[in-house]
Scaffold this motif. Sequence first.
Motif, PDB file in Angstrom:
ATOM      1  N   ARG A   1       0.829  -1.293  -0.156  1.00  0.00           N
ATOM      2  CA  ARG A   1       0.146  -0.073   0.126  1.00  0.00           C
ATOM      3  C   ARG A   1       0.766   1.278   0.013  1.00  0.00           C
ATOM      4  O   ARG A   1       0.605   2.231  -0.604  1.00  0.00           O
TER       5      ARG A   1
ATOM      6  N   PHE B   1      -0.037   0.541  -4.461  1.00  0.00           N
ATOM      7  CA  PHE B   1      -0.736  -0.701  -4.764  1.00  0.00           C
ATOM      8  C   PHE B   1      -1.944  -0.872  -3.887  1.00  0.00           C
ATOM      9  O   PHE B   1      -2.414  -0.448  -3.081  1.00  0.00           O
ATOM     10  N   GLU B   2      -3.143  -1.324  -4.913  1.00  0.00           N
ATOM     11  CA  GLU B   2      -4.424  -1.430  -4.166  1.00  0.00           C
ATOM     12  C   GLU B   2      -4.247  -3.034  -3.889  1.00  0.00           C
ATOM     13  O   GLU B   2      -3.957  -3.984  -4.529  1.00  0.00           O
TER      14      GLU B   2
ATOM     15  N   GLU C   1      -6.039  -6.210  -1.636  1.00  0.00           N
ATOM     16  CA  GLU C   1      -7.118  -7.137  -0.805  1.00  0.00           C
ATOM     17  C   GLU C   1      -6.509  -7.802   0.341  1.00  0.00           C
ATOM     18  O   GLU C   1      -5.587  -8.684   0.108  1.00  0.00           O
TER      19      GLU C   1
ATOM     20  N   ALA D   1      -2.809  -8.136  -4.726  1.00  0.00           N
ATOM     21  CA  ALA D   1      -2.503  -6.733  -4.767  1.00  0.00           C
ATOM     22  C   ALA D   1      -2.411  -6.303  -6.394  1.00  0.00           C
ATOM     23  O   ALA D   1      -1.989  -7.213  -7.235  1.00  0.00           O
ATOM     24  N   ARG D   2      -2.805  -5.153  -6.878  1.00  0.00           N
ATOM     25  CA  ARG D   2      -2.691  -4.718  -8.148  1.00  0.00           C
ATOM     26  C   ARG D   2      -2.529  -3.359  -8.199  1.00  0.00           C
ATOM     27  O   ARG D   2      -2.690  -2.302  -7.587  1.00  0.00           O
ATOM     28  N   TRP D   3      -1.452  -2.961  -9.378  1.00  0.00           N
ATOM     29  CA  TRP D   3      -1.205  -1.687  -9.694  1.00  0.00           C
ATOM     30  C   TRP D   3      -1.171  -1.488 -11.010  1.00  0.00           C
ATOM     31  O   TRP D   3      -0.808  -2.395 -11.813  1.00  0.00           O
TER      32      TRP D   3
ATOM     33  N   THR E   1      -0.572  -3.749 -16.452  1.00  0.00           N
ATOM     34  CA  THR E   1      -0.877  -3.948 -14.720  1.00  0.00           C
ATOM     35  C   THR E   1      -0.081  -5.193 -14.312  1.00  0.00           C
ATOM     36  O   THR E   1       0.147  -5.971 -15.087  1.00  0.00           O
TER      37      THR E   1
ATOM     38  N   ARG F   1       0.239  -7.669 -11.055  1.00  0.00           N
ATOM     39  CA  ARG F   1      -0.421  -8.175 -10.006  1.00  0.00           C
ATOM     40  C   ARG F   1       0.555  -8.719  -9.036  1.00  0.00           C
ATOM     41  O   ARG F   1       1.556  -9.334  -9.606  1.00  0.00           O
TER      42      ARG F   1
END
Length: 527
Positions: free
Chosen positions: A56, A60-61, A63, A75-77, A148, A150
Amino acid sequence: MDTMSSEGTVNAKYTAQAWINDHLGELLDWHAHIWELAEPAWREYDSQAWYVQKLREQGFEVEDGSAGMPTAFSARWSNGTGPTLLTYAEYDAVPGNSQAATTTEAPRGELSRFAPGHTDPHSALGISTLAGLLATKHAMEIYGITGTLRYTGEPAEKMHGSKVVHGLRGYYDDADAIVSFHPFYMLPLCNTARWDTQCGAYYSKVYTFACDEPETWQLSSVDPHSPIPASHSAARAPGANLALTQMLSASRSMLDSMLPATGGWSFTDAILTDGQATADNLPQRVARLQFSWRTPDIEMAEHILEVLDRNALAAAMMAHCEVDQRWVARSRPGRTNHVLARTLYDILAEVGPPSYGPEAVALAQEVQSNLGVEVSEHPFLPETEQLIEPEEAERLLREQMPAWQRNWTSDDYVEMSHYAPLVRFYVSRPALASVPGAGPYPGWVMNALGGMRATIAPTIITAGKTISGTFLELLAHPETLTEARNEFDVRVDAEPMPALLAADFEAPIDLPWPDYRINRANGQRRW
Protein backbone atom coordinates in the motif's frame (compact mmCIF):
# COMPACT_ATOMS: atom_id res chain seq x y z
CA MET A 1 3.09 3.31 -24.78
CA ASP A 2 2.06 -0.19 -25.90
CA THR A 3 5.41 -1.20 -27.36
CA MET A 4 8.97 0.03 -27.02
CA SER A 5 12.02 0.12 -29.23
CA SER A 6 14.83 -2.30 -28.50
CA GLU A 7 16.88 0.56 -27.09
CA GLY A 8 13.99 1.70 -24.91
CA THR A 9 13.50 -1.83 -23.56
CA VAL A 10 17.18 -2.12 -22.71
CA ASN A 11 17.13 1.23 -20.95
CA ALA A 12 14.04 0.25 -18.97
CA LYS A 13 15.74 -2.97 -17.87
CA TYR A 14 18.84 -1.08 -16.77
CA THR A 15 16.65 1.36 -14.85
CA ALA A 16 14.95 -1.52 -13.05
CA GLN A 17 18.30 -3.14 -12.26
CA ALA A 18 19.62 0.14 -10.92
CA TRP A 19 16.59 0.40 -8.64
CA ILE A 20 17.45 -3.00 -7.13
CA ASN A 21 21.10 -2.02 -6.69
CA ASP A 22 20.17 1.28 -5.09
CA HIS A 23 17.67 -0.33 -2.70
CA LEU A 24 19.68 -3.45 -1.84
CA GLY A 25 20.27 -2.41 1.77
CA GLU A 26 16.56 -1.82 2.24
CA LEU A 27 15.69 -5.12 0.55
CA LEU A 28 18.04 -6.99 2.88
CA ASP A 29 16.44 -5.25 5.87
CA TRP A 30 13.05 -6.40 4.64
CA HIS A 31 14.33 -9.92 4.18
CA ALA A 32 15.81 -10.03 7.68
CA HIS A 33 12.45 -8.97 9.11
CA ILE A 34 10.48 -11.75 7.39
CA TRP A 35 13.23 -14.28 8.10
CA GLU A 36 13.16 -13.48 11.82
CA LEU A 37 9.36 -13.67 12.00
CA ALA A 38 9.45 -17.23 10.64
CA GLU A 39 5.74 -17.85 11.02
CA PRO A 40 4.35 -21.31 10.19
CA ALA A 41 1.66 -22.27 7.69
CA TRP A 42 -1.72 -20.52 7.96
CA ARG A 43 -0.40 -18.48 10.90
CA GLU A 44 1.76 -15.93 9.04
CA TYR A 45 -0.14 -12.96 10.51
CA ASP A 46 2.73 -10.52 11.00
CA SER A 47 4.45 -11.45 7.73
CA GLN A 48 1.27 -10.93 5.74
CA ALA A 49 0.51 -7.64 7.50
CA TRP A 50 3.99 -6.39 6.62
CA TYR A 51 3.51 -7.15 2.92
CA VAL A 52 0.06 -5.54 2.86
CA GLN A 53 1.38 -2.36 4.46
CA LYS A 54 4.48 -2.24 2.24
CA LEU A 55 2.49 -2.69 -0.97
CA ARG A 56 0.00 0.00 0.00
CA GLU A 57 2.87 2.35 0.71
CA GLN A 58 4.14 1.62 -2.81
CA GLY A 59 0.81 2.56 -4.38
CA PHE A 60 -0.79 -0.84 -4.85
CA GLU A 61 -4.45 -1.58 -4.24
CA VAL A 62 -4.45 -4.52 -1.82
CA GLU A 63 -7.17 -6.95 -0.84
CA ASP A 64 -6.31 -8.01 2.70
CA GLY A 65 -7.20 -11.64 3.45
CA SER A 66 -8.05 -12.65 -0.11
CA ALA A 67 -10.27 -15.66 -0.87
CA GLY A 68 -11.22 -15.95 2.79
CA MET A 69 -7.64 -16.66 3.92
CA PRO A 70 -6.56 -14.26 6.70
CA THR A 71 -2.86 -14.53 5.86
CA ALA A 72 -3.25 -14.15 2.08
CA PHE A 73 -3.50 -10.99 -0.01
CA SER A 74 -3.98 -9.85 -3.59
CA ALA A 75 -2.40 -6.62 -4.85
CA ARG A 76 -2.79 -4.69 -8.10
CA TRP A 77 -1.12 -1.65 -9.70
CA SER A 78 -1.99 -0.36 -13.14
CA ASN A 79 -0.32 2.15 -15.43
CA GLY A 80 -2.99 2.11 -18.12
CA THR A 81 -4.22 -0.40 -20.68
CA GLY A 82 -1.86 -3.25 -21.41
CA PRO A 83 -0.88 -6.79 -20.42
CA THR A 84 -1.40 -8.10 -16.90
CA LEU A 85 1.64 -9.81 -15.38
CA LEU A 86 1.63 -11.67 -12.08
CA THR A 87 4.13 -12.93 -9.55
CA TYR A 88 3.77 -13.74 -5.88
CA ALA A 89 5.24 -13.92 -2.38
CA GLU A 90 5.50 -16.87 -0.03
CA TYR A 91 6.43 -16.44 3.61
CA ASP A 92 5.61 -19.58 5.61
CA ALA A 93 8.32 -21.22 7.73
CA VAL A 94 8.72 -24.82 8.87
CA PRO A 95 8.30 -25.98 12.50
CA GLY A 96 11.32 -27.68 14.00
CA ASN A 97 13.87 -25.64 12.08
CA SER A 98 14.64 -22.59 14.20
CA GLN A 99 18.13 -21.37 13.36
CA ALA A 100 19.87 -18.08 13.96
CA ALA A 101 21.79 -16.30 11.20
CA THR A 102 25.07 -17.46 12.72
CA THR A 103 27.90 -19.77 11.75
CA THR A 104 27.08 -22.24 14.53
CA GLU A 105 23.95 -24.23 15.25
CA ALA A 106 21.65 -22.18 17.50
CA PRO A 107 17.94 -21.32 17.58
CA ARG A 108 16.86 -17.73 17.06
CA GLY A 109 16.83 -15.65 20.23
CA GLU A 110 15.26 -17.44 23.18
CA LEU A 111 13.02 -19.65 21.05
CA SER A 112 12.98 -23.42 21.24
CA ARG A 113 14.99 -25.18 18.57
CA PHE A 114 11.66 -26.72 17.54
CA ALA A 115 10.22 -23.33 16.62
CA PRO A 116 9.79 -22.65 12.89
CA GLY A 117 12.56 -21.46 10.64
CA HIS A 118 12.94 -20.60 6.97
CA THR A 119 14.37 -23.65 5.26
CA ASP A 120 13.94 -22.94 1.53
CA PRO A 121 13.99 -19.94 2.32
CA HIS A 122 10.57 -18.49 1.53
CA SER A 123 11.74 -15.25 3.09
CA ALA A 124 14.08 -14.78 0.14
CA LEU A 125 11.46 -15.99 -2.32
CA GLY A 126 9.07 -13.23 -1.28
CA ILE A 127 11.60 -10.39 -1.09
CA SER A 128 13.12 -11.40 -4.45
CA THR A 129 9.77 -11.25 -6.24
CA LEU A 130 8.90 -8.02 -4.41
CA ALA A 131 12.18 -6.52 -5.60
CA GLY A 132 11.39 -7.50 -9.19
CA LEU A 133 7.85 -6.17 -8.89
CA LEU A 134 8.82 -2.77 -7.49
CA ALA A 135 11.71 -2.39 -9.91
CA THR A 136 9.34 -3.07 -12.80
CA LYS A 137 6.85 -0.52 -11.48
CA HIS A 138 9.63 2.07 -11.20
CA ALA A 139 10.72 1.53 -14.81
CA MET A 140 7.13 1.60 -16.05
CA GLU A 141 6.62 4.98 -14.40
CA ILE A 142 9.88 6.41 -15.75
CA TYR A 143 9.29 5.27 -19.35
CA GLY A 144 5.50 5.49 -19.49
CA ILE A 145 5.09 1.75 -20.07
CA THR A 146 1.46 0.69 -19.82
CA GLY A 147 0.13 -2.46 -18.24
CA THR A 148 -0.92 -3.97 -14.92
CA LEU A 149 1.14 -5.69 -12.24
CA ARG A 150 -0.49 -8.28 -10.00
CA TYR A 151 1.08 -9.65 -6.80
CA THR A 152 -0.45 -12.28 -4.56
CA GLY A 153 0.49 -13.35 -1.05
CA GLU A 154 0.48 -17.13 -0.83
CA PRO A 155 0.47 -18.63 2.69
CA ALA A 156 1.05 -22.26 3.64
CA GLU A 157 3.06 -23.19 0.55
CA LYS A 158 4.52 -26.18 2.34
CA MET A 159 0.97 -27.57 2.45
CA HIS A 160 0.07 -26.43 -1.07
CA GLY A 161 -2.32 -24.23 0.81
CA SER A 162 -3.40 -21.00 -0.86
CA LYS A 163 -2.79 -21.26 -4.59
CA VAL A 164 -5.48 -23.89 -5.13
CA VAL A 165 -7.96 -21.62 -3.31
CA HIS A 166 -6.91 -18.46 -5.16
CA GLY A 167 -7.18 -20.38 -8.42
CA LEU A 168 -10.68 -21.66 -7.71
CA ARG A 169 -11.79 -18.12 -6.84
CA GLY A 170 -10.49 -16.64 -10.11
CA TYR A 171 -7.52 -14.65 -8.84
CA TYR A 172 -5.28 -15.78 -11.72
CA ASP A 173 -7.84 -15.60 -14.52
CA ASP A 174 -6.87 -12.14 -15.81
CA ALA A 175 -3.12 -12.82 -15.92
CA ASP A 176 -1.47 -12.84 -19.34
CA ALA A 177 1.64 -14.44 -17.84
CA ILE A 178 2.78 -15.67 -14.43
CA VAL A 179 6.39 -15.77 -13.26
CA SER A 180 7.02 -18.35 -10.52
CA PHE A 181 10.33 -18.18 -8.65
CA HIS A 182 11.88 -20.45 -6.07
CA PRO A 183 15.38 -20.52 -4.59
CA PHE A 184 17.15 -23.58 -5.96
CA TYR A 185 16.69 -26.74 -3.90
CA MET A 186 17.89 -29.61 -6.07
CA LEU A 187 20.34 -30.12 -8.88
CA PRO A 188 20.31 -29.70 -11.82
CA LEU A 189 17.59 -27.05 -11.34
CA CYS A 190 19.91 -24.22 -10.34
CA ASN A 191 19.99 -20.88 -12.19
CA THR A 192 17.64 -22.09 -14.90
CA ALA A 193 14.01 -22.44 -15.91
CA ARG A 194 11.98 -25.64 -15.96
CA TRP A 195 11.45 -27.04 -19.42
CA ASP A 196 9.26 -30.14 -19.93
CA THR A 197 9.35 -31.88 -16.56
CA GLN A 198 7.13 -29.98 -14.15
CA CYS A 199 6.18 -30.77 -10.58
CA GLY A 200 3.62 -33.51 -10.12
CA ALA A 201 0.44 -34.08 -8.14
CA TYR A 202 0.18 -33.34 -4.44
CA TYR A 203 -2.61 -34.47 -2.12
CA SER A 204 -2.94 -33.65 1.57
CA LYS A 205 -5.81 -34.64 3.85
CA VAL A 206 -6.58 -34.52 7.56
CA TYR A 207 -8.50 -37.40 9.14
CA THR A 208 -10.21 -36.43 12.41
CA PHE A 209 -11.32 -39.25 14.68
CA ALA A 210 -13.93 -38.28 17.29
CA CYS A 211 -15.23 -40.47 20.10
CA ASP A 212 -18.46 -38.60 20.82
CA GLU A 213 -20.54 -41.44 22.30
CA PRO A 214 -18.22 -43.41 24.58
CA GLU A 215 -21.16 -44.39 26.79
CA THR A 216 -22.54 -46.64 24.04
CA TRP A 217 -19.42 -48.81 23.87
CA GLN A 218 -20.53 -51.44 26.42
CA LEU A 219 -23.85 -50.74 28.09
CA SER A 220 -23.71 -53.78 30.36
CA SER A 221 -20.75 -52.33 32.26
CA VAL A 222 -22.77 -49.37 33.51
CA ASP A 223 -24.78 -49.57 36.74
CA PRO A 224 -28.33 -48.68 35.63
CA HIS A 225 -29.13 -47.30 39.09
CA SER A 226 -26.19 -44.90 39.22
CA PRO A 227 -26.29 -41.49 37.54
CA ILE A 228 -22.47 -41.54 37.29
CA PRO A 229 -20.82 -44.65 35.79
CA ALA A 230 -18.08 -46.29 37.84
CA SER A 231 -15.64 -45.06 35.27
CA HIS A 232 -12.45 -46.40 36.85
CA SER A 233 -13.69 -49.98 36.69
CA ALA A 234 -16.16 -49.86 33.79
CA ALA A 235 -15.20 -50.99 30.33
CA ARG A 236 -14.10 -47.92 28.41
CA ALA A 237 -14.41 -47.07 24.73
CA PRO A 238 -11.05 -47.39 22.92
CA GLY A 239 -11.12 -43.70 21.95
CA ALA A 240 -9.61 -41.46 19.33
CA ASN A 241 -5.95 -42.16 20.09
CA LEU A 242 -6.39 -45.81 19.21
CA ALA A 243 -8.01 -44.85 15.93
CA LEU A 244 -5.09 -42.56 15.17
CA THR A 245 -2.44 -45.16 15.93
CA GLN A 246 -4.27 -47.86 14.00
CA MET A 247 -4.63 -45.56 11.01
CA LEU A 248 -0.98 -44.56 11.17
CA SER A 249 0.42 -48.06 11.54
CA ALA A 250 -1.88 -49.62 8.94
CA SER A 251 -1.14 -46.98 6.34
CA ARG A 252 2.60 -47.03 6.96
CA SER A 253 2.70 -50.83 6.74
CA MET A 254 0.96 -50.70 3.35
CA LEU A 255 3.43 -48.32 1.68
CA ASP A 256 5.06 -51.06 -0.37
CA SER A 257 1.68 -51.94 -1.85
CA MET A 258 0.57 -48.42 -2.67
CA LEU A 259 2.93 -47.47 -5.50
CA PRO A 260 5.61 -49.01 -7.71
CA ALA A 261 9.13 -49.26 -6.33
CA THR A 262 10.47 -46.98 -9.08
CA GLY A 263 9.69 -43.35 -9.74
CA GLY A 264 9.67 -40.27 -7.58
CA TRP A 265 7.00 -40.12 -4.92
CA SER A 266 6.78 -39.49 -1.19
CA PHE A 267 4.38 -40.12 1.66
CA THR A 268 4.45 -38.21 4.95
CA ASP A 269 2.30 -37.90 8.04
CA ALA A 270 1.79 -35.39 10.85
CA ILE A 271 -0.20 -35.55 14.09
CA LEU A 272 -2.13 -32.38 14.84
CA THR A 273 -1.96 -31.86 18.57
CA ASP A 274 -5.33 -31.09 20.06
CA GLY A 275 -7.53 -33.26 22.22
CA GLN A 276 -5.23 -36.24 22.80
CA ALA A 277 -4.39 -35.33 26.41
CA THR A 278 -7.25 -36.12 28.78
CA ALA A 279 -8.06 -37.69 32.15
CA ASP A 280 -6.79 -41.22 32.62
CA ASN A 281 -10.28 -42.61 33.10
CA LEU A 282 -11.85 -41.08 29.99
CA PRO A 283 -11.47 -42.08 26.35
CA GLN A 284 -9.66 -39.61 24.13
CA ARG A 285 -12.31 -37.49 22.44
CA VAL A 286 -10.46 -36.35 19.31
CA ALA A 287 -7.28 -37.11 17.40
CA ARG A 288 -6.17 -35.72 14.04
CA LEU A 289 -3.78 -37.22 11.54
CA GLN A 290 -2.60 -35.52 8.35
CA PHE A 291 -1.27 -37.47 5.39
CA SER A 292 0.44 -35.80 2.44
CA TRP A 293 1.66 -37.52 -0.70
CA ARG A 294 3.51 -36.44 -3.82
CA THR A 295 3.18 -38.50 -6.97
CA PRO A 296 4.14 -38.15 -10.63
CA ASP A 297 0.50 -38.19 -11.73
CA ILE A 298 -3.10 -38.02 -10.54
CA GLU A 299 -3.79 -41.74 -11.03
CA MET A 300 -1.19 -42.70 -8.43
CA ALA A 301 -2.43 -40.03 -6.04
CA GLU A 302 -5.98 -41.34 -6.34
CA HIS A 303 -4.88 -44.90 -5.58
CA ILE A 304 -3.27 -43.80 -2.32
CA LEU A 305 -6.42 -41.84 -1.48
CA GLU A 306 -8.58 -44.94 -1.85
CA VAL A 307 -6.32 -46.91 0.48
CA LEU A 308 -6.23 -44.18 3.13
CA ASP A 309 -10.00 -43.67 3.08
CA ARG A 310 -10.56 -47.40 3.65
CA ASN A 311 -8.00 -47.47 6.44
CA ALA A 312 -9.66 -44.51 8.13
CA LEU A 313 -13.07 -46.17 8.17
CA ALA A 314 -11.60 -49.38 9.57
CA ALA A 315 -9.66 -47.54 12.29
CA ALA A 316 -12.74 -45.56 13.30
CA MET A 317 -14.90 -48.66 13.59
CA MET A 318 -12.28 -50.42 15.71
CA ALA A 319 -11.97 -47.49 18.12
CA HIS A 320 -15.70 -46.65 18.43
CA CYS A 321 -15.21 -43.32 16.65
CA GLU A 322 -16.57 -41.33 13.79
CA VAL A 323 -14.13 -40.06 11.18
CA ASP A 324 -14.23 -36.70 9.40
CA GLN A 325 -12.13 -36.12 6.30
CA ARG A 326 -10.86 -32.66 5.41
CA TRP A 327 -8.84 -31.72 2.35
CA VAL A 328 -5.81 -29.51 2.80
CA ALA A 329 -4.72 -29.58 -0.84
CA ARG A 330 -5.36 -31.50 -4.03
CA SER A 331 -3.10 -30.21 -6.79
CA ARG A 332 -2.70 -31.19 -10.43
CA PRO A 333 0.65 -31.62 -12.19
CA GLY A 334 2.03 -28.46 -13.79
CA ARG A 335 1.76 -27.24 -17.37
CA THR A 336 4.83 -26.36 -19.42
CA ASN A 337 5.20 -23.17 -21.44
CA HIS A 338 8.30 -23.14 -23.61
CA VAL A 339 7.71 -19.60 -24.89
CA LEU A 340 7.89 -18.10 -21.42
CA ALA A 341 10.68 -20.44 -20.27
CA ARG A 342 12.90 -19.38 -23.15
CA THR A 343 12.03 -15.69 -22.71
CA LEU A 344 12.87 -15.72 -19.01
CA TYR A 345 16.05 -17.76 -19.34
CA ASP A 346 17.39 -15.34 -21.94
CA ILE A 347 16.87 -12.54 -19.41
CA LEU A 348 18.55 -14.61 -16.68
CA ALA A 349 21.52 -15.10 -18.99
CA GLU A 350 21.70 -11.31 -19.47
CA VAL A 351 21.66 -10.78 -15.70
CA GLY A 352 24.18 -13.54 -15.03
CA PRO A 353 24.35 -16.05 -12.17
CA PRO A 354 24.81 -15.10 -8.52
CA SER A 355 28.33 -14.43 -7.34
CA TYR A 356 29.50 -14.73 -3.73
CA GLY A 357 31.88 -12.02 -2.61
CA PRO A 358 34.65 -12.07 0.02
CA GLU A 359 32.30 -11.50 2.98
CA ALA A 360 30.04 -14.39 1.93
CA VAL A 361 33.06 -16.64 1.39
CA ALA A 362 34.44 -15.78 4.83
CA LEU A 363 31.12 -16.66 6.48
CA ALA A 364 30.97 -19.97 4.64
CA GLN A 365 34.52 -20.78 5.66
CA GLU A 366 33.68 -19.95 9.27
CA VAL A 367 30.81 -22.46 9.10
CA GLN A 368 33.23 -25.09 7.82
CA SER A 369 35.75 -24.30 10.54
CA ASN A 370 33.10 -24.51 13.27
CA LEU A 371 32.03 -27.89 11.96
CA GLY A 372 35.59 -29.16 12.06
CA VAL A 373 35.83 -29.84 8.32
CA GLU A 374 38.58 -28.72 5.99
CA VAL A 375 38.13 -25.08 5.04
CA SER A 376 37.76 -24.64 1.28
CA GLU A 377 39.18 -21.83 -0.79
CA HIS A 378 35.92 -21.89 -2.76
CA PRO A 379 33.35 -23.17 -0.24
CA PHE A 380 30.18 -22.69 -2.29
CA LEU A 381 28.75 -25.38 -4.53
CA PRO A 382 30.11 -24.58 -8.02
CA GLU A 383 26.68 -24.87 -9.62
CA THR A 384 25.40 -21.97 -7.50
CA GLU A 385 27.53 -19.58 -9.56
CA GLN A 386 26.81 -21.14 -12.95
CA LEU A 387 23.94 -20.97 -15.42
CA ILE A 388 22.49 -24.07 -17.02
CA GLU A 389 20.34 -24.01 -20.16
CA PRO A 390 16.78 -25.26 -19.55
CA GLU A 391 17.14 -28.02 -22.13
CA GLU A 392 20.39 -29.24 -20.54
CA ALA A 393 18.84 -29.15 -17.06
CA GLU A 394 15.93 -31.15 -18.49
CA ARG A 395 18.30 -33.75 -19.95
CA LEU A 396 20.15 -34.20 -16.65
CA LEU A 397 16.89 -34.35 -14.70
CA ARG A 398 15.51 -37.07 -16.98
CA GLU A 399 18.61 -39.19 -16.30
CA GLN A 400 17.39 -39.53 -12.69
CA MET A 401 13.89 -40.66 -13.66
CA PRO A 402 12.21 -43.71 -15.22
CA ALA A 403 11.29 -43.16 -18.86
CA TRP A 404 7.56 -43.37 -18.11
CA GLN A 405 7.61 -40.70 -15.42
CA ARG A 406 6.50 -37.27 -16.64
CA ASN A 407 6.70 -35.14 -13.48
CA TRP A 408 9.11 -34.82 -10.57
CA THR A 409 8.56 -33.77 -6.92
CA SER A 410 5.87 -31.18 -6.13
CA ASP A 411 5.23 -27.52 -5.51
CA ASP A 412 1.96 -25.64 -5.54
CA TYR A 413 2.90 -23.33 -8.43
CA VAL A 414 1.41 -26.16 -10.52
CA GLU A 415 -2.13 -24.96 -9.76
CA MET A 416 -1.35 -21.50 -11.15
CA SER A 417 -0.15 -23.05 -14.41
CA HIS A 418 -3.70 -24.21 -15.18
CA TYR A 419 -5.10 -20.68 -15.28
CA ALA A 420 -2.51 -18.78 -17.33
CA PRO A 421 0.83 -19.30 -19.11
CA LEU A 422 3.51 -19.73 -16.45
CA VAL A 423 7.27 -20.02 -16.25
CA ARG A 424 8.98 -21.60 -13.27
CA PHE A 425 12.58 -20.58 -12.64
CA TYR A 426 15.28 -21.08 -10.02
CA VAL A 427 18.15 -18.99 -8.75
CA SER A 428 20.74 -20.48 -6.46
CA ARG A 429 20.54 -20.07 -2.74
CA PRO A 430 23.79 -20.25 -0.74
CA ALA A 431 24.82 -23.91 -0.54
CA LEU A 432 28.22 -25.32 0.37
CA ALA A 433 30.15 -27.86 -1.64
CA SER A 434 30.75 -31.17 0.07
CA VAL A 435 34.18 -31.77 1.52
CA PRO A 436 35.59 -35.22 0.64
CA GLY A 437 35.19 -37.64 3.53
CA ALA A 438 33.10 -35.26 5.64
CA GLY A 439 29.62 -36.34 4.53
CA PRO A 440 26.69 -34.00 4.00
CA TYR A 441 26.34 -30.77 5.94
CA PRO A 442 23.71 -30.71 8.70
CA GLY A 443 20.42 -29.08 7.77
CA TRP A 444 20.97 -25.99 9.92
CA VAL A 445 23.81 -24.83 7.67
CA MET A 446 21.64 -23.97 4.68
CA ASN A 447 19.03 -22.43 6.98
CA ALA A 448 21.64 -20.19 8.58
CA LEU A 449 23.20 -19.16 5.26
CA GLY A 450 19.73 -18.22 4.06
CA GLY A 451 19.49 -15.65 6.84
CA MET A 452 22.87 -13.96 6.47
CA ARG A 453 22.85 -10.72 4.50
CA ALA A 454 26.07 -11.34 2.57
CA THR A 455 25.13 -14.88 1.53
CA ILE A 456 21.47 -14.32 0.61
CA ALA A 457 21.98 -11.00 -1.23
CA PRO A 458 23.12 -12.64 -4.52
CA THR A 459 19.87 -14.65 -4.66
CA ILE A 460 17.69 -11.58 -4.18
CA ILE A 461 19.68 -9.50 -6.68
CA THR A 462 19.68 -12.11 -9.45
CA ALA A 463 16.07 -13.20 -9.03
CA GLY A 464 14.77 -9.65 -8.69
CA LYS A 465 16.58 -8.46 -11.82
CA THR A 466 15.43 -11.54 -13.77
CA ILE A 467 11.79 -10.92 -12.85
CA SER A 468 11.89 -7.22 -13.69
CA GLY A 469 13.72 -7.90 -16.95
CA THR A 470 11.20 -10.58 -17.94
CA PHE A 471 8.23 -8.38 -17.10
CA LEU A 472 9.62 -5.46 -19.07
CA GLU A 473 10.45 -7.72 -22.04
CA LEU A 474 6.88 -9.04 -22.10
CA LEU A 475 5.39 -5.58 -21.77
CA ALA A 476 7.49 -4.40 -24.70
CA HIS A 477 6.62 -7.42 -26.86
CA PRO A 478 2.95 -8.38 -26.47
CA GLU A 479 3.34 -10.74 -29.43
CA THR A 480 5.38 -12.98 -27.10
CA LEU A 481 2.43 -13.11 -24.74
CA THR A 482 0.20 -14.08 -27.66
CA GLU A 483 2.56 -16.94 -28.52
CA ALA A 484 2.62 -18.05 -24.87
CA ARG A 485 -1.20 -18.01 -24.71
CA ASN A 486 -1.47 -19.99 -27.93
CA GLU A 487 0.89 -22.62 -26.53
CA PHE A 488 -1.11 -22.68 -23.29
CA ASP A 489 -4.38 -23.23 -25.17
CA VAL A 490 -2.91 -26.04 -27.28
CA ARG A 491 -1.65 -27.85 -24.18
CA VAL A 492 -4.97 -27.47 -22.37
CA ASP A 493 -6.88 -28.84 -25.37
CA ALA A 494 -4.48 -31.77 -25.69
CA GLU A 495 -4.69 -32.74 -22.02
CA PRO A 496 -7.61 -31.27 -20.08
CA MET A 497 -7.13 -31.44 -16.30
CA PRO A 498 -10.14 -29.97 -14.47
CA ALA A 499 -9.72 -28.75 -10.91
CA LEU A 500 -9.72 -31.51 -8.30
CA LEU A 501 -11.59 -29.59 -5.60
CA ALA A 502 -15.01 -27.93 -5.62
CA ALA A 503 -15.24 -24.27 -6.57
CA ASP A 504 -16.43 -23.40 -3.05
CA PHE A 505 -13.55 -25.22 -1.32
CA GLU A 506 -12.37 -23.30 1.72
CA ALA A 507 -8.86 -23.31 3.15
CA PRO A 508 -8.62 -25.36 6.39
CA ILE A 509 -7.46 -22.39 8.43
CA ASP A 510 -9.50 -23.48 11.47
CA LEU A 511 -7.57 -26.70 12.09
CA PRO A 512 -5.08 -26.68 15.00
CA TRP A 513 -1.94 -25.88 13.02
CA PRO A 514 1.27 -25.10 14.96
CA ASP A 515 1.43 -21.48 16.07
CA TYR A 516 3.37 -18.96 18.10
CA ARG A 517 1.90 -17.59 21.31
CA ILE A 518 2.51 -13.87 21.55
CA ASN A 519 2.45 -11.85 24.77
CA ARG A 520 0.49 -8.82 23.64
CA ALA A 521 1.87 -6.77 26.52
CA ASN A 522 5.48 -6.94 25.37
CA GLY A 523 5.33 -8.64 21.97
CA GLN A 524 7.41 -11.60 23.13
CA ARG A 525 6.92 -14.72 21.03
CA ARG A 526 6.93 -18.21 22.48
CA TRP A 527 6.75 -21.54 20.72
